[in-house]
Every structure is written in structure tokens, then in C-alpha cells.
Design a protein around this motif. Sequence first.
Motif, PDB file in Angstrom:
ATOM      1  N   UNK A 120     -28.167 -30.655 -27.699  1.00  0.00           N
ATOM      2  CA  UNK A 120     -27.145 -31.768 -26.829  1.00  0.00           C
ATOM      3  C   UNK A 120     -26.820 -32.872 -27.805  1.00  0.00           C
ATOM      4  N   UNK A 121     -27.908 -33.277 -28.590  1.00  0.00           N
ATOM      5  CA  UNK A 121     -27.492 -34.417 -29.269  1.00  0.00           C
ATOM      6  C   UNK A 121     -26.432 -34.370 -30.219  1.00  0.00           C
ATOM      7  N   UNK A 122     -26.456 -33.213 -30.861  1.00  0.00           N
ATOM      8  CA  UNK A 122     -25.814 -32.642 -32.300  1.00  0.00           C
ATOM      9  C   UNK A 122     -24.353 -32.280 -31.611  1.00  0.00           C
TER      10      UNK A 122
ATOM     11  N   UNK B  85     -29.978 -15.812 -19.662  1.00  0.00           N
ATOM     12  CA  UNK B  85     -30.021 -16.970 -19.420  1.00  0.00           C
ATOM     13  C   UNK B  85     -31.726 -17.033 -19.569  1.00  0.00           C
ATOM     14  N   UNK B  86     -32.120 -17.288 -20.765  1.00  0.00           N
ATOM     15  CA  UNK B  86     -33.612 -17.404 -21.366  1.00  0.00           C
ATOM     16  C   UNK B  86     -34.077 -18.761 -20.875  1.00  0.00           C
ATOM     17  N   UNK B  87     -35.396 -18.819 -20.880  1.00  0.00           N
ATOM     18  CA  UNK B  87     -35.767 -20.131 -20.622  1.00  0.00           C
ATOM     19  C   UNK B  87     -35.296 -21.024 -21.691  1.00  0.00           C
ATOM     20  N   UNK B  88     -35.172 -22.352 -21.433  1.00  0.00           N
ATOM     21  CA  UNK B  88     -34.672 -23.371 -22.270  1.00  0.00           C
ATOM     22  C   UNK B  88     -33.012 -23.145 -22.586  1.00  0.00           C
ATOM     23  N   UNK B  89     -32.513 -22.111 -22.029  1.00  0.00           N
ATOM     24  CA  UNK B  89     -30.945 -21.871 -22.173  1.00  0.00           C
ATOM     25  C   UNK B  89     -29.970 -22.894 -21.721  1.00  0.00           C
ATOM     26  N   UNK B  90     -28.795 -23.152 -22.121  1.00  0.00           N
ATOM     27  CA  UNK B  90     -27.825 -23.953 -21.316  1.00  0.00           C
ATOM     28  C   UNK B  90     -26.671 -23.211 -21.063  1.00  0.00           C
ATOM     29  N   UNK B  91     -26.124 -23.244 -19.537  1.00  0.00           N
ATOM     30  CA  UNK B  91     -24.857 -22.467 -19.202  1.00  0.00           C
ATOM     31  C   UNK B  91     -24.067 -23.696 -19.005  1.00  0.00           C
ATOM     32  N   UNK B  92     -22.691 -23.363 -19.823  1.00  0.00           N
ATOM     33  CA  UNK B  92     -21.935 -24.659 -19.606  1.00  0.00           C
ATOM     34  C   UNK B  92     -20.621 -24.028 -19.198  1.00  0.00           C
ATOM     35  N   UNK B  93     -20.064 -24.680 -18.188  1.00  0.00           N
ATOM     36  CA  UNK B  93     -18.854 -24.588 -17.618  1.00  0.00           C
ATOM     37  C   UNK B  93     -17.815 -25.490 -17.981  1.00  0.00           C
ATOM     38  N   UNK B  94     -16.526 -25.286 -18.145  1.00  0.00           N
ATOM     39  CA  UNK B  94     -15.761 -26.283 -18.644  1.00  0.00           C
ATOM     40  C   UNK B  94     -14.390 -25.976 -17.761  1.00  0.00           C
ATOM     41  N   UNK B  95     -13.736 -27.074 -17.378  1.00  0.00           N
ATOM     42  CA  UNK B  95     -12.336 -27.094 -17.021  1.00  0.00           C
ATOM     43  C   UNK B  95     -11.326 -27.289 -18.042  1.00  0.00           C
TER      44      UNK B  95
ATOM     45  N   UNK C 269      -7.667 -26.558 -12.908  1.00  0.00           N
ATOM     46  CA  UNK C 269      -8.525 -27.194 -11.483  1.00  0.00           C
ATOM     47  C   UNK C 269      -9.825 -26.861 -11.353  1.00  0.00           C
ATOM     48  N   UNK C 270     -10.194 -25.397 -11.736  1.00  0.00           N
ATOM     49  CA  UNK C 270     -11.555 -24.921 -11.568  1.00  0.00           C
ATOM     50  C   UNK C 270     -12.053 -24.587 -12.955  1.00  0.00           C
ATOM     51  N   UNK C 271     -13.308 -24.282 -13.004  1.00  0.00           N
ATOM     52  CA  UNK C 271     -13.887 -23.878 -14.351  1.00  0.00           C
ATOM     53  C   UNK C 271     -13.431 -22.786 -14.719  1.00  0.00           C
ATOM     54  N   UNK C 272     -12.763 -22.552 -15.934  1.00  0.00           N
ATOM     55  CA  UNK C 272     -11.863 -21.464 -16.417  1.00  0.00           C
ATOM     56  C   UNK C 272     -12.517 -20.941 -17.630  1.00  0.00           C
ATOM     57  N   UNK C 273     -13.628 -21.819 -18.383  1.00  0.00           N
ATOM     58  CA  UNK C 273     -14.453 -21.399 -19.663  1.00  0.00           C
ATOM     59  C   UNK C 273     -15.884 -21.518 -19.442  1.00  0.00           C
ATOM     60  N   UNK C 274     -16.398 -20.720 -20.177  1.00  0.00           N
ATOM     61  CA  UNK C 274     -18.006 -20.704 -19.974  1.00  0.00           C
ATOM     62  C   UNK C 274     -18.621 -20.094 -21.279  1.00  0.00           C
ATOM     63  N   UNK C 275     -19.737 -20.717 -21.586  1.00  0.00           N
ATOM     64  CA  UNK C 275     -20.567 -20.248 -22.691  1.00  0.00           C
ATOM     65  C   UNK C 275     -21.941 -20.450 -22.330  1.00  0.00           C
ATOM     66  N   UNK C 276     -22.780 -19.512 -23.208  1.00  0.00           N
ATOM     67  CA  UNK C 276     -24.267 -19.810 -22.933  1.00  0.00           C
ATOM     68  C   UNK C 276     -24.956 -19.852 -24.145  1.00  0.00           C
ATOM     69  N   UNK C 277     -25.688 -20.874 -24.233  1.00  0.00           N
ATOM     70  CA  UNK C 277     -26.378 -21.322 -25.515  1.00  0.00           C
ATOM     71  C   UNK C 277     -27.991 -21.355 -25.378  1.00  0.00           C
TER      72      UNK C 277
ATOM     73  N   UNK D 242     -28.731 -17.050 -32.948  1.00  0.00           N
ATOM     74  CA  UNK D 242     -28.111 -15.492 -32.818  1.00  0.00           C
ATOM     75  C   UNK D 242     -27.981 -15.239 -31.254  1.00  0.00           C
ATOM     76  N   UNK D 243     -28.505 -16.065 -30.304  1.00  0.00           N
ATOM     77  CA  UNK D 243     -28.396 -15.674 -28.952  1.00  0.00           C
ATOM     78  C   UNK D 243     -27.164 -16.459 -28.459  1.00  0.00           C
TER      79      UNK D 243
END
Length: 284
Positions: free
Chosen positions: A77-79, A219-229, A240-248, A254-255
Motif C-alpha cells: 500500500x505504501x509503495x 483471496x488468501x489471508x493478507x490479500x487485497x481485493x481492489x475495486x475501481x470506478x 458509475x459503478x465498480x468496473x475493474x477489479x484486481x487481487x493482490x 506470483x499470486x
Amino acid sequence: MIELTVMNALRIPRDSLPGQLVLMRHGRTRANDFYSARRKDVSFDPGESEELLSQPDWKHTLSDLGIEQAKGARSWIDRYMGGLATFNTCWTSPYFRTRQTAAILSEGTAIKWRIDDRLSEQGYGEASNLHILQEMKKKIQSGDRGKSVWSFYFNGGESQVGLQGRFRDFAREHLTGYGERDSVLLVAHIGLIGVARYCIESWLPEEYDRQELLEHSDIKNGSLLIYSRISPYDDSIVTERYRWRRIIYPISSSSNSEWQEIATVREFTSQELIDQIKAVRGGI
């Protein structure tokens, strides 16, 4: 051709959602380590075993790996997001494992967290023992009648539908009134994150069940699920709604997934509806 539209989405006024919504799953706990050892018939410290078994679910804290996962999420998140200071609001469940994860994310900063019970893990009642719960879910989905975790009511607990209700209630109260450049962070549990995905991405019940069979392994422990408009490819494009998603998963690059476009309003023809039923029941 007549089409049926499915909108499980949050039903929040247009242009009111924060531009980005980040849901983080708390780090791994010592209870996870204990039940994992138990499944594999591996020895575990007897004193600690007794302590873990006697604790209510909300009191479980992070394992060494869980702490590493939380620190990894903070670094990511910092980076890549400019740190927690870029979030308009930070929320956490009241459980110790989420509060500890949140504390690690913001350690040494002036960031303040808000706590809301509606972000708590699904109440499993008599199945709150992690080992019992996992076995029960397997039996539910492998039953002769093809029972569904999506609609199953755990004795003394709540169904996924009930959990979905409190997430929607939280969203209507706390995910409104934001602008497209605002962002919100939620630290929560896999059950809560699962219904958030169901609501935001307009899943069907059978799609939720498939994720349960996989134990939401993406969605492993410690994962971030990010939604974006905001389009990750052109920030002048805002929906208007969330259209993009990624999992970190910060501690294992590699995940990490690429941005994926999602449909928050899905439409189906008559034949597609029939095909959906056949895929689950084998025919009607």
C-alpha cells in the motif's frame, strides 16, 4: 428478444461510491495453524491447543505468518497506493485478528480506524470450530440433494443471505457520499469479503457456491481485493459503478492478478437462464 437483468449491486446512488474500494482479508491466525496441524495429524503445543480451543472466535490473534502478511500489505500500500493516508476512511471488523492487522497497517502513523460489527465474520453458531466448519461445508455441497452453502443456515448462526444483508446495510450507510477520487479501506473476513464480491459483481448463487468449494482460494489471508470506478488504463474514464477489479497477495508477487473488467449489471436471455439451471441440475 426478452432479457432478464440481474442487479445484485449495492444499490447506492450513482456517482456516490468511492472511486476505489479496497477489501483486505486479515492475516493468518494461530487458530488457523492449529486446525491445519490437526487436519494433517501434526503435533501442536498442548498448552496452546487448550487455550485456542477455549477462546471465542473473535479473540483469536495473528500467527507469525499473519504478522508477515500484514506487514507485506502495508509495504505494498505504501509503495503502490501512496500509503494509508490516501484513504478517506479506514474500517475494520471488531475481531482481534482484524484489529491487529489494521494496527500493523498503520503502526507509527496518525491514521485512525473505525470499527463496525457489520464487518464481522459470518456467524457459524455450532459450527464455529474451524475444523468442524470446513467438514460441514464439504458435506453440504456433496450431499445427495446438492445443498447450497449460499442458502444454508448454520444452527445458532446466520446464512450467507443474512450476512449479505448486513454488508448491504453497512454499504448504504458508509459507502455513500464519496467522489470519484476518494478511496476506502475495509479490513475484514473471508465470509464478509465473499458476500461483498457477490453484491458488487452480481454473482449468481451457484457462482458463490463454486467459490466456497475453492474456499475462496484467490483471496488468501493478507490479500487485497481492489475495486475501481476509474479505468486503470485511462484515468479520465470514470464509471458509475465498480468496473475493474484486481487481487493482490503482497508477499507473493506470483499470486497477483492483472486488472479485470467486471459487469455489475448482467443480462441473460431466456435460453441462457435455462442453460444456467441445466448446468446445476442437469435438466429441468
